[in-house]
Design an enzyme around this catalytic site. Structure first.
Site, PDB file in Angstrom:
ATOM      1  N   GLU A  43       0.829  -1.215   0.000  1.00 38.58           N
ATOM      2  CA  GLU A  43       0.000   0.000   0.000  1.00 38.58           C
ATOM      3  C   GLU A  43       0.862   1.263   0.000  1.00 38.58           C
ATOM      4  O   GLU A  43       0.529   2.246  -0.648  1.00 38.58           O
ATOM      5  CB  GLU A  43      -0.956   0.009   1.200  1.00 38.58           C
ATOM      6  CG  GLU A  43      -2.148  -0.926   1.034  1.00 38.58           C
ATOM      7  CD  GLU A  43      -3.033  -0.579  -0.162  1.00 38.58           C
ATOM      8  OE1 GLU A  43      -3.036   0.585  -0.607  1.00 38.58           O
ATOM      9  OE2 GLU A  43      -3.718  -1.490  -0.672  1.00 38.58           O
ATOM     10  N   TYR A  89      -6.380   6.914   4.027  1.00 40.05           N
ATOM     11  CA  TYR A  89      -6.638   5.874   3.031  1.00 40.05           C
ATOM     12  C   TYR A  89      -5.869   4.595   3.366  1.00 40.05           C
ATOM     13  O   TYR A  89      -6.423   3.496   3.398  1.00 40.05           O
ATOM     14  CB  TYR A  89      -6.255   6.339   1.609  1.00 40.05           C
ATOM     15  CG  TYR A  89      -6.092   5.141   0.708  1.00 40.05           C
ATOM     16  CD1 TYR A  89      -7.211   4.454   0.251  1.00 40.05           C
ATOM     17  CD2 TYR A  89      -4.824   4.623   0.404  1.00 40.05           C
ATOM     18  CE1 TYR A  89      -7.078   3.296  -0.505  1.00 40.05           C
ATOM     19  CE2 TYR A  89      -4.683   3.474  -0.345  1.00 40.05           C
ATOM     20  CZ  TYR A  89      -5.819   2.817  -0.798  1.00 40.05           C
ATOM     21  OH  TYR A  89      -5.684   1.659  -1.518  1.00 40.05           O
ATOM     22  N   ASP A  96      -9.757   4.675  -2.937  1.00 40.03           N
ATOM     23  CA  ASP A  96      -8.592   5.098  -3.721  1.00 40.03           C
ATOM     24  C   ASP A  96      -9.085   5.726  -5.030  1.00 40.03           C
ATOM     25  O   ASP A  96     -10.297   5.922  -5.217  1.00 40.03           O
ATOM     26  CB  ASP A  96      -7.627   3.922  -3.967  1.00 40.03           C
ATOM     27  CG  ASP A  96      -8.183   2.931  -4.985  1.00 40.03           C
ATOM     28  OD1 ASP A  96      -9.387   3.018  -5.323  1.00 40.03           O
ATOM     29  OD2 ASP A  96      -7.414   2.075  -5.463  1.00 40.03           O
ATOM     30  N   CYS A 144     -13.834  -0.434 -15.182  1.00 42.05           N
ATOM     31  CA  CYS A 144     -14.333   0.949 -15.089  1.00 42.05           C
ATOM     32  C   CYS A 144     -13.149   1.901 -15.253  1.00 42.05           C
ATOM     33  O   CYS A 144     -12.797   2.676 -14.373  1.00 42.05           O
ATOM     34  CB  CYS A 144     -15.029   1.169 -13.742  1.00 42.05           C
ATOM     35  SG  CYS A 144     -15.979   2.690 -13.708  1.00 42.05           S
ATOM     36  N   CYS A 199     -18.511  -1.376 -19.724  1.00 41.67           N
ATOM     37  CA  CYS A 199     -19.699  -1.546 -18.879  1.00 41.67           C
ATOM     38  C   CYS A 199     -20.386  -2.899 -19.109  1.00 41.67           C
ATOM     39  O   CYS A 199     -21.014  -3.433 -18.194  1.00 41.67           O
ATOM     40  CB  CYS A 199     -20.685  -0.409 -19.132  1.00 41.67           C
ATOM     41  SG  CYS A 199     -19.963   1.211 -18.792  1.00 41.67           S
ATOM     42  N   CYS A 208     -19.260  -5.293 -16.549  1.00 44.49           N
ATOM     43  CA  CYS A 208     -19.225  -4.765 -15.175  1.00 44.49           C
ATOM     44  C   CYS A 208     -20.304  -5.431 -14.318  1.00 44.49           C
ATOM     45  O   CYS A 208     -21.483  -5.444 -14.691  1.00 44.49           O
ATOM     46  CB  CYS A 208     -19.443  -3.249 -15.204  1.00 44.49           C
ATOM     47  SG  CYS A 208     -19.517  -2.528 -13.556  1.00 44.49           S
ATOM     48  N   CYS A 223     -25.744   1.381 -12.021  1.00 44.67           N
ATOM     49  CA  CYS A 223     -24.915   2.544 -12.353  1.00 44.67           C
ATOM     50  C   CYS A 223     -25.705   3.655 -13.054  1.00 44.67           C
ATOM     51  O   CYS A 223     -26.214   3.477 -14.166  1.00 44.67           O
ATOM     52  CB  CYS A 223     -23.757   2.096 -13.243  1.00 44.67           C
ATOM     53  SG  CYS A 223     -22.628   3.439 -13.640  1.00 44.67           S
TER      54      CYS A 223
HETATM   55  S1  SF4 Z   1     -21.387   0.338 -15.416  1.00 45.92           S
HETATM   56 FE1  SF4 Z   1     -20.764   2.120 -14.248  1.00 45.92          FE
HETATM   57  S2  SF4 Z   1     -19.400   1.302 -12.682  1.00 45.92           S
HETATM   58 FE2  SF4 Z   1     -19.608  -0.289 -14.241  1.00 45.92          FE
HETATM   59  S3  SF4 Z   1     -17.902   0.074 -15.687  1.00 45.92           S
HETATM   60 FE3  SF4 Z   1     -19.656   1.191 -16.470  1.00 45.92          FE
HETATM   61  S4  SF4 Z   1     -19.403   3.248 -15.619  1.00 45.92           S
HETATM   62 FE4  SF4 Z   1     -18.121   1.881 -14.408  1.00 45.92          FE
END
Ligand code: SF4
Length: 363
Positions: free
Chosen positions: A45, A128, A146, A198, A205, A208, A214
């Protein structure tokens, strides 16, 4: 402005399920569900602050080979730590790393505290890092934010406030969706999603695990987030840097003051780093005695060396002075070294660039 609030449980479950399959294998990590060595978590870290995973990997391995335990690191001389750290930048981290290792070794019998507040009291550990160590090494339900997590949260909620003012709001939202259990895996999963899916440009997306939650994806303006305040223009500082070479080929290095930028690292002596350009003749006049100047008839200027720090650009004009009178020349905190031995000294990247420029120009 909050437009959507993901329900916590399905949200974190989606993240953790994704992590079980897609977790990045990194040298300091343990497999999902297992706890890593706190010494490894702490070391990684600290190294990862302002530095990429790819750059940190070999340094992490080198440090563990040199100092397998925190007691070993505590017993090492600071100069050894600085030399091993050379090239990683932000050298205050290396000095604090050493101080922290000594504190953990002597006051905590080699065991890192689990508690965030106790971690915060240690050298080099800010909010952090304390949260990350507490969550990742000890599975405490800490909120870790982060740069990657900042980006994900700002997109999930379409946070319009520009960074850095948005940090508070992002932390509040991140806390709302952080699970009470498996906080360490959850934080690392978000870091991985931020690094691989992301991404700042063209987020993937489709792959994701939380795309259903989102807000930015729903409106299709993912890349607008996080909103950033306009960057300030960085000033440029300038200096003349001296390559003082004795007839036997030894070159003068000087240790910088312990405090401040590149503190405790080695350098080639230079004039003060300032915005005004200082002519080489003036620099020599200010730096050396009249008698020395009269004899310094072999002076060569080399190509300008440019480097960028967080808050300013730097232009160094190397000047090579190679005369026999240097045999008697001394400088506080100075040390003569053979260029082929430079690897044994804590020379930061900037000074390695100076050495390369002078040597290349000569070949
Ligand atoms: S859906 Fe939202 S959180 Fe997921 S990669 Fe796309 S912008 Fe990022």
């Amino acid at each position: 402005m909050i437009e959507q609030k993901p329900p916590q449980k399905p949200f974190s479950a989606a993240i953790l399920n994704w992590y079980d399959i897609h977790a990045r294998r990194l040298p300091w990590r343990s497999p999902p569900g297992e706890r890593p060595d706190p010494y490894h978590v702490w070391l990684s870290e600290i190294m990862l602050q302002q530095t990429t995973v790819v750059t940190v990997g070999p340094y992490f391995d080198k440090f563990l080979t040199l100092w397998p335990t925190v007691h070993d690191m505590a017993a090492a001389p600071l100069d050894g730590i600085l030399t091993a750290w050379a090239g990683l930048g932000y050298y205050a981290r290396a000095r604090n790393l050493h101080k922290c290792a000594i504190t953990i070794s002597k006051e905590f019998n080699g065991h890192f505290p689990k508690d965030r507040d106790q971690l915060l009291s240690l050298p080099g550990i800010g909010p952090y890092t304390a949260a990350a160590i507490s969550a990742i090494a000890f599975d405490k339900a800490e909120v870790v934010v982060d740069g990657n997590i900042e980006r994900i949260v700002s997109r999930l909620y379409r946070i319009d406030t520009p960074l850095p003012a948005a940090k508070k709001e992002i932390t509040i939202r991140a806390a709302e969706i952080t699970p009470k259990r498996c906080a360490g895996d959850y934080a690392q999963a978000l870091m991985d999603i931020g690094a691989t899916i992301c991404t700042p440009r063209s987020p993937s997306c489709g792959g994701c695990p939380v795309s259903d939650f989102c807000a930015a994806r729903a409106t299709g303006d993912m890349e607008r987030f996080p909103v950033k305040a306009p960057k300030k223009v960085k000033p440029t500082r300038r200096a003349v840097v001296f390559w003082l070479e004795r007839p036997n080929g030894f070159v003068l290095l000087r240790r910088r003051e312990e405090k401040g930028l590149l503190g405790g690292m080695m350098e080639f002596p230079s004039t003060e780093w300032q915005e005004e350009t200082i002519p080489v003749e003036t620099a020599i006049k200010n730096f050396f005695s009249n008698d020395f100047q009269k004899r310094a008839n072999r002076i060569t200027e080399k190509a300008m060396v440019r480097h960028t720090f967080t808050h300013f650009h730097l232009e160094l004009q190397p000047v090579v002075i190679s005369i026999k009178e240097l045999d008697k020349f001394v400088m506080p905190r100075g040390q003569w070294a053979e260029p082929k031995e430079f690897g044994r000294y804590a020379l930061p990247t900037l000074m390695t660039k100076v050495a390369r420029t002078v040597i290349k120009d000569r070949d």
